[in-house]
Motif scaffolding. Structure first.
Motif, PDB file in Angstrom:
ATOM      1  N   ASP A 141       0.841  -1.197   0.000  1.00 17.49           N
ATOM      2  CA  ASP A 141       0.000   0.000   0.000  1.00 17.49           C
ATOM      3  C   ASP A 141       0.876   1.247   0.000  1.00 17.49           C
ATOM      4  N   GLN A 142       0.288   2.372  -0.355  1.00 20.00           N
ATOM      5  CA  GLN A 142       1.072   3.571  -0.610  1.00 20.00           C
ATOM      6  C   GLN A 142       1.727   4.116   0.659  1.00 20.00           C
ATOM      7  N   ARG A 143       2.832   4.791   0.435  1.00 15.46           N
ATOM      8  CA  ARG A 143       3.671   5.268   1.526  1.00 15.46           C
ATOM      9  C   ARG A 143       2.899   6.161   2.491  1.00 15.46           C
ATOM     10  N   GLY A 144       2.034   7.013   1.968  1.00  9.62           N
ATOM     11  CA  GLY A 144       1.275   7.914   2.831  1.00  9.62           C
ATOM     12  C   GLY A 144       0.416   7.176   3.828  1.00  9.62           C
ATOM     13  N   ILE A 145      -0.134   6.029   3.439  1.00  5.96           N
ATOM     14  CA  ILE A 145      -0.951   5.237   4.352  1.00  5.96           C
ATOM     15  C   ILE A 145      -0.073   4.646   5.446  1.00  5.96           C
ATOM     16  N   HIS A 146       1.111   4.182   5.081  1.00  9.53           N
ATOM     17  CA  HIS A 146       2.037   3.652   6.090  1.00  9.53           C
ATOM     18  C   HIS A 146       2.457   4.739   7.078  1.00  9.53           C
ATOM     19  N   ILE A 147       2.675   5.957   6.588  1.00 12.10           N
ATOM     20  CA  ILE A 147       3.029   7.062   7.487  1.00 12.10           C
ATOM     21  C   ILE A 147       1.888   7.336   8.462  1.00 12.10           C
ATOM     22  N   ALA A 148       0.657   7.365   7.965  1.00 13.12           N
ATOM     23  CA  ALA A 148      -0.499   7.609   8.833  1.00 13.12           C
ATOM     24  C   ALA A 148      -0.661   6.493   9.858  1.00 13.12           C
ATOM     25  N   ALA A 196     -11.122   1.126   5.517  1.00 15.04           N
ATOM     26  CA  ALA A 196     -10.918   0.980   4.077  1.00 15.04           C
ATOM     27  C   ALA A 196     -11.219   2.300   3.388  1.00 15.04           C
ATOM     28  N   GLY A 197     -10.373   2.672   2.426  1.00 13.92           N
ATOM     29  CA  GLY A 197     -10.552   3.932   1.717  1.00 13.92           C
ATOM     30  C   GLY A 197     -10.703   3.732   0.230  1.00 13.92           C
ATOM     31  N   SER A 198     -11.445   4.633  -0.397  1.00 14.79           N
ATOM     32  CA  SER A 198     -11.609   4.579  -1.847  1.00 14.79           C
ATOM     33  C   SER A 198     -10.300   4.855  -2.570  1.00 14.79           C
ATOM     34  N   ASP A 199      -9.379   5.526  -1.882  1.00 18.29           N
ATOM     35  CA  ASP A 199      -8.068   5.887  -2.421  1.00 18.29           C
ATOM     36  C   ASP A 199      -7.162   6.141  -1.224  1.00 18.29           C
ATOM     37  N   ARG A 200      -5.951   6.582  -1.476  1.00 16.36           N
ATOM     38  CA  ARG A 200      -5.026   6.710  -0.342  1.00 16.36           C
ATOM     39  C   ARG A 200      -5.461   7.770   0.648  1.00 16.36           C
ATOM     40  N   ARG A 201      -5.971   8.902   0.160  1.00 12.86           N
ATOM     41  CA  ARG A 201      -6.378   9.936   1.117  1.00 12.86           C
ATOM     42  C   ARG A 201      -7.612   9.498   1.884  1.00 12.86           C
ATOM     43  N   GLY A 202      -8.535   8.820   1.247  1.00 11.08           N
ATOM     44  CA  GLY A 202      -9.681   8.298   1.978  1.00 11.08           C
ATOM     45  C   GLY A 202      -9.238   7.391   3.116  1.00 11.08           C
ATOM     46  N   THR A 203      -8.279   6.505   2.827  1.00  9.32           N
ATOM     47  CA  THR A 203      -7.759   5.612   3.862  1.00  9.32           C
ATOM     48  C   THR A 203      -7.099   6.403   4.981  1.00  9.32           C
ATOM     49  N   ILE A 204      -6.308   7.408   4.610  1.00 10.95           N
ATOM     50  CA  ILE A 204      -5.620   8.238   5.613  1.00 10.95           C
ATOM     51  C   ILE A 204      -6.630   8.960   6.488  1.00 10.95           C
ATOM     52  N   TYR A 205      -7.689   9.504   5.899  1.00  4.64           N
ATOM     53  CA  TYR A 205      -8.705  10.196   6.697  1.00  4.64           C
ATOM     54  C   TYR A 205      -9.373   9.232   7.681  1.00  4.64           C
ATOM     55  N   ARG A 223      -8.554  16.710   7.313  1.00  2.16           N
ATOM     56  CA  ARG A 223      -9.163  16.220   6.071  1.00  2.16           C
ATOM     57  C   ARG A 223      -8.969  17.186   4.905  1.00  2.16           C
ATOM     58  N   GLY A 224      -7.822  17.839   4.884  1.00  2.00           N
ATOM     59  CA  GLY A 224      -7.440  18.642   3.736  1.00  2.00           C
ATOM     60  C   GLY A 224      -6.534  17.842   2.821  1.00  2.00           C
ATOM     61  N   ASN A 225      -6.204  18.425   1.666  1.00  2.00           N
ATOM     62  CA  ASN A 225      -5.358  17.698   0.717  1.00  2.00           C
ATOM     63  C   ASN A 225      -4.443  18.609  -0.101  1.00  2.00           C
ATOM     64  N   PHE A 226      -4.385  19.899   0.239  1.00  2.00           N
ATOM     65  CA  PHE A 226      -3.758  20.855  -0.665  1.00  2.00           C
ATOM     66  C   PHE A 226      -2.987  21.901   0.120  1.00  2.00           C
ATOM     67  N   MET A 227      -1.949  22.472  -0.524  1.00  2.00           N
ATOM     68  CA  MET A 227      -1.175  23.512   0.154  1.00  2.00           C
ATOM     69  C   MET A 227      -0.442  24.400  -0.830  1.00  2.00           C
ATOM     70  N   TRP A 228      -0.414  25.706  -0.496  1.00  2.00           N
ATOM     71  CA  TRP A 228       0.543  26.638  -1.068  1.00  2.00           C
ATOM     72  C   TRP A 228       1.608  26.861   0.006  1.00  2.00           C
ATOM     73  N   PRO A 229       2.887  26.637  -0.308  1.00  2.00           N
ATOM     74  CA  PRO A 229       3.923  26.784   0.720  1.00  2.00           C
ATOM     75  C   PRO A 229       4.321  28.242   0.939  1.00  2.00           C
ATOM     76  N   ALA A 230       5.008  28.472   2.048  1.00  5.86           N
ATOM     77  CA  ALA A 230       5.505  29.813   2.374  1.00  5.86           C
ATOM     78  C   ALA A 230       6.425  30.326   1.272  1.00  5.86           C
ATOM     79  N   MET A 231       6.378  31.658   1.006  1.00  7.78           N
ATOM     80  CA  MET A 231       7.082  32.175  -0.172  1.00  7.78           C
ATOM     81  C   MET A 231       7.740  33.532   0.024  1.00  7.78           C
ATOM     82  N   TRP A 232       7.725  34.089   1.224  1.00  6.61           N
ATOM     83  CA  TRP A 232       8.386  35.395   1.395  1.00  6.61           C
ATOM     84  C   TRP A 232       9.898  35.260   1.228  1.00  6.61           C
TER      85      TRP A 232
END
Length: 619
Positions: free
Chosen positions: A50-57, A135-144, A229-238
């Motif tokens: 299974d995907q790495r993100g699920i193992h991290i969670a 059980a998740g429909s995809d990796r983020r579903g599983t992580i949530y 339960r987010g999935n997105f980010m803009w990183p710091a940029m100053w």
């Protein structure tokens, strides 16, 4: 009743429109499945493929078990003869086997976006009597789903960032049923770290020993986003460059399941600092005069992002988040270069999409893109500037929490969909707003409700400054992005109460909610940066009234702080007590200054006493 009918019935009964119903209890109930009891904890079974993100969670879940119960479950990738927790995404080995055995229904997850189900299953495998399945429909579903279990065990999403203590338990059980919180209403849901200097940069330097956010720092931010339960980010940029500072940053995001983007003025997966640091080599950030160099800059960014989920920002603004070709017109009025800039922007769009096609080898509409209609760019849009139909159109608020524009019925047919860029932190005219949380709860709810009701559901991104002290507005924003219709005017403060209960316990939730709501209301009247001695009317008693309201609230917050168990005081002080104390002091200072000026004009020697009060408050 047939097993499938029973499953469907339980699914309907247990479904909640905002988050999964309570399925963890800490005392034994009939038919409940034991996770921890008699000083024994069950193992976790996970597919090693299974995907790495699920193992991290799952690793984080084990740490959460340790925090709650003082012991960790064992991880295993092979079936044993013991009861266990089975974790996996759809179409991976163990979940597929459960579906084949008709222990799970595939249709509950197949074709769904970021959905999980949590349920107990009898005899999942030979020799195993019972299991809890996530059980998740995809990796983020599983992580949530993994983090939903953590949350119900008592681990706040803010446990690390806000030092929220974990209640120790000796046992825990899972109630029968099928639990889920469905699919998210908004596709991309995330935060934008911005205006990060000096607070966040100094803290990172002290904590991590780096002059920038590296993958260790961002992994903590990504974990928080996923727990919310987010999935997105803009990183710091100053002063930071997410991609250039640490090559592991992008890899870590990809592994953990976070979709990265770049802010409204950083096109083609490039950070502005990447240009700033080589300005002498690159030349002017001016497409009209330096197209060849800028196109190469764009291509390098796209090549770096080609194999990621990164959402590509297209378009362009001027150097350092300024308008193209000069200063912005007052009140966003027409300025002479608008039509020239619009023609140039059309050329930029064409060339950026050509680069996307050449780098990916696919039609540009196959790679998700977003165009930020921010500040003067909205004027260009109103004058007729358009992007291709597949591009997400990102609208914005006015930087102070009120949306500027929403799509009409015709515009809502734009197939790429619409997004909203919203601020709880802002640097710009007439004054910055970055010290404290000044967002009234009701105002954010109202504006986001309005946003969603107009079909803006593809991307919601929140400018959170340096993350703290915006814990509550971040939570409200992310929860509304999942289900904007869960709360109405009549029950909105149920969300605030639930948040306070999660951080400070049920007994303290009502009072903490009341104080948090009031300080958000008071701070929303005028930001601390905009406050001065002339803000309120002195002769009518208005100034004394508003200052006294803060003094009263400070006394009430301090009273609750002193009643709290010691473990909760750090979290309470930074979320509620300090902001109230800071604002009470600021109001006292400016009220004293107003009194000093009044009495001085009257040649009243008491003016000196009020001057001393100003100096004391300032210190």
């Amino acid at each position: 009743m047939k097993i499938h009918s029973l499953i469907c019935f339980l699914f309907i009964v247990c479904l909640d429109t905002f988050s999964a119903n309570r399925f963890v209890v800490f005392e034994k109930e009939s038919n409940a499945f034991s996770l921890v009891s008699d000083n024994k904890i069950i193992n976790i079974l996970i597919d090693k493929e299974d995907q790495r993100g699920i193992h991290i969670a799952v690793d984080n879940l084990c740490e959460d078990f340790s925090q709650v119960f003082g012991m960790e479950p064992q991880l295993t990738t092979e079936i044993s003869d013991e009861n266990c927790i089975i974790v996996g995404s759809l179409n991976l080995k163990y979940i597929k086997q459960l579906i084949q055995k008709e222990k799970l229904e595939k249709k509950q997850l197949q074709g769904k976006n970021e959905k999980y189900i949590i349920t107990t299953v009898d005899a999942p495998f030979n020799g195993v009597k019972k299991a809890l399945v996530i059980a998740g429909s995809d990796r983020r579903g599983t992580i949530y789903g993994i983090y939903e279990l953590s949350k119900q065990l008592g681990v706040s999403p803010w446990y690390w960032w806000m030092d929220v203590p974990v209640v120790k338990r000796a046992e825990a059980y899972i109630l029968p049923g099928i639990y889920t919180d469905g699919e998210p209403a908004v596709k991309y849901r995330g935060i934008f770290l911005n205006d990060e200097a000096p607070c966040l940069t100094s803290w990172v330097k002290q904590y991590y020993g780096t002059d920038f956010g590296d993958h260790r720092f961002y992994a903590r931010v990504f974990e928080l986003i996923l727990r919310l339960r987010g999935n997105f980010m803009w990183p710091a940029m100053w002063g930071w460059s997410f991609y250039a500072d640490d090559p592991e940053n992008s890899k870590t995001a990809h592994e953990m399941g976070i979709i990265m983007g770049t802010s409204h003025h950083e096109p083609m997966a490039r950070n502005h600092q990447e240009w700033v640091r080589k300005r002498s080599e690159y030349g002017a950030w001016d497409y009209a005069s330096n197209q060849q160099v800028i196109d190469r800059f764009f291509r390098e960014g796209m090549e770096r992002a080609a194999d990621t989920e990164d959402l590509i920002t297209i378009g362009m603004r001027g150097d350092g988040d300024t308008p193209m070709g000069g200063k912005e017109g007052e009140d966003d009025k027409y300025v002479p270069r608008d039509e020239e800039n619009m023609r140039l922007m059309e050329k930029i769009f064409r060339n950026q999409r050509r680069i996307i096609k050449e780098v990916t080898g696919k039609a540009p509409e196959k790679r998700p893109q977003v165009w930020a209609i921010y500040k003067e760019v909205q004027r260009y849009y109103d004058m007729g500037l358009r992007v291709p139909d597949d591009v997400i159109m990102l609208l914005s608020d006015d930087n102070w929490g009120d949306v500027r524009r929403l799509p009409d019925a015709k515009e809502r047919k734009h197939s790429g969909g619409w997004g909203m860029y919203y601020h709880v932190d802002y640097v710009g005219a007439p004054r910055n707003s970055k010290w404290l949380n000044v967002t009234p709860i009701q105002n954010m709810w109202e504006q986001l409700q309005l946003t969603y009701s107009y079909g803006v559901d593809k991307l919601w991104i929140l400018n959170v400054g340096d993350l703290k002290p915006m814990e509550y507005p971040i939570t409200l924003f992310m929860n509304m992005a999942w289900n904007p219709e869960r709360y109405a005017a009549g029950n909105l403060l149920e969300h605030t109460r639930a948040f306070c209960a999660q951080q400070f316990g049920e007994e303290q939730a009502d009072e903490a909610m009341r104080i948090l709501n009031l300080y958000c209301k008071y701070n929303g009247r005028v930001t601390p940066e905009m406050l001065d001695k002339d803000t309120y009317h002195l002769a009518s008693g208005e100034w004394r009234q508003v200052a006294d309201e803060y003094v009263k609230l400070e006394a009430e917050a301090l009273r609750q702080y002193l009643k709290l168990e010691a473990a909760y005081r750090d979290a309470y002080r930074q979320l509620i007590l300090f902001p109230v104390q800071a604002m009470a002091n600021l109001y006292e200072m400016y009220y004293a200054q107003a009194m000093n000026h009044k009495l001085y004009q009257e040649n009243n020697p008491q003016a000196n006493e009020w001057a001393d009060k100003v100096e004391k408050a300032f210190r």
